[in-house]
Design a protein around this motif. Structure first.
Motif, PDB file in Angstrom:
ATOM      1  N   TYR A 100       0.883  -1.108  -0.005  1.00 26.50           N
ATOM      2  CA  TYR A 100      -0.015   0.042   0.015  1.00 26.50           C
ATOM      3  C   TYR A 100       0.867   1.306   0.104  1.00 26.50           C
ATOM      4  N   TYR A 101       1.984   1.180   0.458  1.00 24.22           N
ATOM      5  CA  TYR A 101       2.881   2.344   0.378  1.00 24.22           C
ATOM      6  C   TYR A 101       4.084   2.337  -0.347  1.00 24.22           C
ATOM      7  N   TRP A 102       5.137   1.343   0.003  1.00 24.08           N
ATOM      8  CA  TRP A 102       6.212   1.131  -0.663  1.00 24.08           C
ATOM      9  C   TRP A 102       6.154   0.908  -2.351  1.00 24.08           C
ATOM     10  N   LYS A 103       5.301  -0.049  -2.649  1.00 24.55           N
ATOM     11  CA  LYS A 103       4.892  -0.378  -3.900  1.00 24.55           C
ATOM     12  C   LYS A 103       3.504   0.107  -4.133  1.00 24.55           C
ATOM     13  N   ARG A 104       3.189   1.299  -3.610  1.00 26.20           N
ATOM     14  CA  ARG A 104       1.590   1.546  -4.022  1.00 26.20           C
ATOM     15  C   ARG A 104       1.108   1.652  -5.482  1.00 26.20           C
ATOM     16  N   ASN A 105       0.108   1.035  -5.806  1.00 27.57           N
ATOM     17  CA  ASN A 105      -0.296   1.230  -6.696  1.00 27.57           C
ATOM     18  C   ASN A 105       0.305  -0.091  -8.041  1.00 27.57           C
ATOM     19  N   ALA A 106       1.126  -0.672  -7.549  1.00 25.47           N
ATOM     20  CA  ALA A 106       2.115  -1.747  -8.515  1.00 25.47           C
ATOM     21  C   ALA A 106       1.552  -2.846  -8.329  1.00 25.47           C
ATOM     22  N   TYR A 107       0.558  -3.284  -7.645  1.00 23.59           N
ATOM     23  CA  TYR A 107       0.119  -4.494  -7.253  1.00 23.59           C
ATOM     24  C   TYR A 107      -1.594  -4.669  -7.275  1.00 23.59           C
ATOM     25  N   ILE A 108      -1.977  -3.583  -6.866  1.00 26.07           N
ATOM     26  CA  ILE A 108      -3.507  -3.149  -7.006  1.00 26.07           C
ATOM     27  C   ILE A 108      -3.780  -1.771  -7.175  1.00 26.07           C
ATOM     28  N   PRO A 109      -4.955  -1.635  -7.879  1.00 25.84           N
ATOM     29  CA  PRO A 109      -5.436   0.004  -8.460  1.00 25.84           C
ATOM     30  C   PRO A 109      -5.558   0.553  -6.941  1.00 25.84           C
ATOM     31  N   LYS A 110      -5.387   1.932  -7.152  1.00 27.06           N
ATOM     32  CA  LYS A 110      -5.708   2.780  -6.018  1.00 27.06           C
ATOM     33  C   LYS A 110      -7.124   2.667  -5.395  1.00 27.06           C
ATOM     34  N   ASP A 111      -8.182   2.438  -6.161  1.00 24.83           N
ATOM     35  CA  ASP A 111      -9.479   2.137  -5.566  1.00 24.83           C
ATOM     36  C   ASP A 111      -9.699   1.011  -4.719  1.00 24.83           C
ATOM     37  N   ALA A 112      -8.604   0.146  -4.781  1.00 21.75           N
ATOM     38  CA  ALA A 112      -8.861  -1.146  -4.276  1.00 21.75           C
ATOM     39  C   ALA A 112      -8.028  -1.122  -2.817  1.00 21.75           C
ATOM     40  N   VAL A 113      -7.304  -0.093  -2.474  1.00 20.63           N
ATOM     41  CA  VAL A 113      -6.700  -0.031  -1.268  1.00 20.63           C
ATOM     42  C   VAL A 113      -7.756   0.155  -0.140  1.00 20.63           C
ATOM     43  N   PRO A 114      -7.569  -0.522   0.801  1.00 18.27           N
ATOM     44  CA  PRO A 114      -8.761  -0.471   2.121  1.00 18.27           C
ATOM     45  C   PRO A 114      -8.270   0.918   2.733  1.00 18.27           C
ATOM     46  N   THR A 115      -9.278   1.431   3.492  1.00 22.16           N
ATOM     47  CA  THR A 115      -9.193   2.549   4.274  1.00 22.16           C
ATOM     48  C   THR A 115      -8.339   2.268   5.568  1.00 22.16           C
ATOM     49  N   VAL A 116      -7.750   3.073   6.169  1.00 22.62           N
ATOM     50  CA  VAL A 116      -7.063   2.890   7.615  1.00 22.62           C
ATOM     51  C   VAL A 116      -8.180   2.328   8.629  1.00 22.62           C
ATOM     52  N   GLU A 117      -9.421   3.034   8.468  1.00 24.76           N
ATOM     53  CA  GLU A 117     -10.289   2.668   9.458  1.00 24.76           C
ATOM     54  C   GLU A 117     -10.890   1.266   9.377  1.00 24.76           C
ATOM     55  N   ALA A 118     -10.901   0.825   8.023  1.00 19.87           N
ATOM     56  CA  ALA A 118     -11.373  -0.728   7.763  1.00 19.87           C
ATOM     57  C   ALA A 118     -10.317  -1.537   8.284  1.00 19.87           C
ATOM     58  N   MET A 119      -8.760  -1.274   8.159  1.00 23.97           N
ATOM     59  CA  MET A 119      -8.039  -2.025   8.865  1.00 23.97           C
ATOM     60  C   MET A 119      -7.835  -2.181  10.260  1.00 23.97           C
ATOM     61  N   LYS A 120      -8.226  -0.906  10.976  1.00 23.39           N
ATOM     62  CA  LYS A 120      -8.308  -0.828  12.274  1.00 23.39           C
ATOM     63  C   LYS A 120      -9.412  -1.647  13.041  1.00 23.39           C
ATOM     64  N   LYS A 121     -10.536  -1.907  12.265  1.00 25.10           N
ATOM     65  CA  LYS A 121     -11.645  -2.749  12.506  1.00 25.10           C
ATOM     66  C   LYS A 121     -11.231  -4.085  12.513  1.00 25.10           C
ATOM     67  N   GLN A 122     -10.501  -4.516  11.510  1.00 23.86           N
ATOM     68  CA  GLN A 122      -9.879  -5.942  11.453  1.00 23.86           C
ATOM     69  C   GLN A 122      -8.985  -6.348  12.483  1.00 23.86           C
ATOM     70  N   ILE A 123      -8.146  -5.216  12.742  1.00 23.14           N
ATOM     71  CA  ILE A 123      -7.436  -5.632  13.833  1.00 23.14           C
ATOM     72  C   ILE A 123      -7.945  -5.668  15.271  1.00 23.14           C
ATOM     73  N   ILE A 124      -8.972  -4.986  15.566  1.00 24.51           N
ATOM     74  CA  ILE A 124      -9.775  -5.045  16.698  1.00 24.51           C
ATOM     75  C   ILE A 124     -10.383  -6.464  16.765  1.00 24.51           C
ATOM     76  N   VAL A 125     -10.988  -7.020  15.725  1.00 24.37           N
ATOM     77  CA  VAL A 125     -11.766  -8.239  15.713  1.00 24.37           C
ATOM     78  C   VAL A 125     -10.696  -9.249  16.046  1.00 24.37           C
ATOM     79  N   ALA A 126      -9.622  -9.374  15.050  1.00 21.88           N
ATOM     80  CA  ALA A 126      -8.759 -10.386  15.272  1.00 21.88           C
ATOM     81  C   ALA A 126      -7.880 -10.229  16.956  1.00 21.88           C
TER      82      ALA A 126
END
Length: 280
Positions: A72-98
């Protein structure tokens, strides 16, 4: 003779307890804060659970943050398109559940270690006991059994509506590319995560299995689940990569497999990422 045999058997299973005790000593003395090794006063199974739990958290966060930094940062947009990058909020919620589920997940390897140490399973300690050819056969059979078990458990978690509603729906909140991330890999209801991994333990009662390999494969699960939720299609047949698993999160009816596509192919639930692209 019977007494000698019993003593020899006890000594043999003691090797497993010594091994896990060594894991506990090396790992916990390095990572648990506070002097004096207070954790040494805990019963052996609790020490093993503590080691597995802390190790699980470290593996989850190290894998997740490193993976996200690269894609998402070092190779940003090299592997997945920009609109497919998850939001920080979505990742925070996943971290809390896990993070909430991790102590429960780590009960599974701890219980399996206790059963192995007690001599209840068919685990063996040294590869030399069976030889390398049979070791390879047993590991292959173990992986086939695990793949079969995870496929059907995952499929039933979808098909049995109460199980889906109360367990698996927690994970399927993440159903689009821009909500999936490596952190979603362990974002399950605790019982859901245990049920999907339990074939690793059931296999020990049915198949001879090398102890250290079993332990390693349980923790490889954490790395693999991060991989199949990063939305990057690796295109390495027959690996069930993220391209396949992203389809699972968007259609709910395909690609239930774990490491390979074979079970989905065998039972008619396989959907190829290339087929989806052609349809679009």
């Amino acid at each position: 003779m019977a007494a000698a045999a019993a003593a020899a058997e006890q000594d043999y299973w003691g090797l497993f307890r010594e091994e896990t005790g060594w894991y506990n000593e090396i790992f916990l003395s390095a990572v648990v804060p506070g002097g004096g090794g207070w954790w040494r006063a805990l019963p052996h199974p609790l020490r093993s659970w503590l080691r597995n739990c802390i190790g699980g958290y470290l593996l989850y966060f190290a894998t997740g943050f490193l993976w996200c930094f690269v894609i998402y940062y070092w190779k940003r947009n090299a592997y997945i398109p920009k609109d497919a990058v998850p939001t920080v909020e979505a990742m925070k919620k996943q971290i809390i559940v896990a993070s909430k589920a991790m102590p429960f997940y780590c009960a599974l390897p701890s219980v399996s270690e206790h059963m192995i140490e007690s001599g209840w399973t068919r685990c063996f300690f040294h590869i030399s006991e069976v030889g390398w050819p049979m070791y390879i056969v047993y590991v292959s059979l173990y992986l086939i059994f695990v793949e079969f078990g995870i496929y059907w458990m995952h499929r039933e978690l979808h098909d049995i509506k109460p199980l889906y509603k109360h367990l698996h729906a927690t994970h399927h909140i993440y159903n689009k590319e821009n909500t999936l991330s490596p952190f979603a890999g362990l974002a399950f209801h605790p019982l859901d995560g245990i049920l999907q991994a339990i074939s690793h333990v059931i296999a020990l009662f049915l198949l001879p299995m090398h102890f250290r390999t079993h332990i390693a494969l349980l923790f490889i699960e954490a790395v693999w689940t991060a991989n199949i939720h990063d939305c990057i299609h690796g295109k390495i047949w027959p690996v069930m990569g993220a391209g396949y698993h992203t389809i699972h999160h968007t259609t709910y009816r395909h690609n239930y497999g774990h490491y390979t596509v074979w079970m989905d192919w065998l039972f008619g639930t396989l959907r190829e990422p290339e087929d989806l692209l052609k349809k679009d």
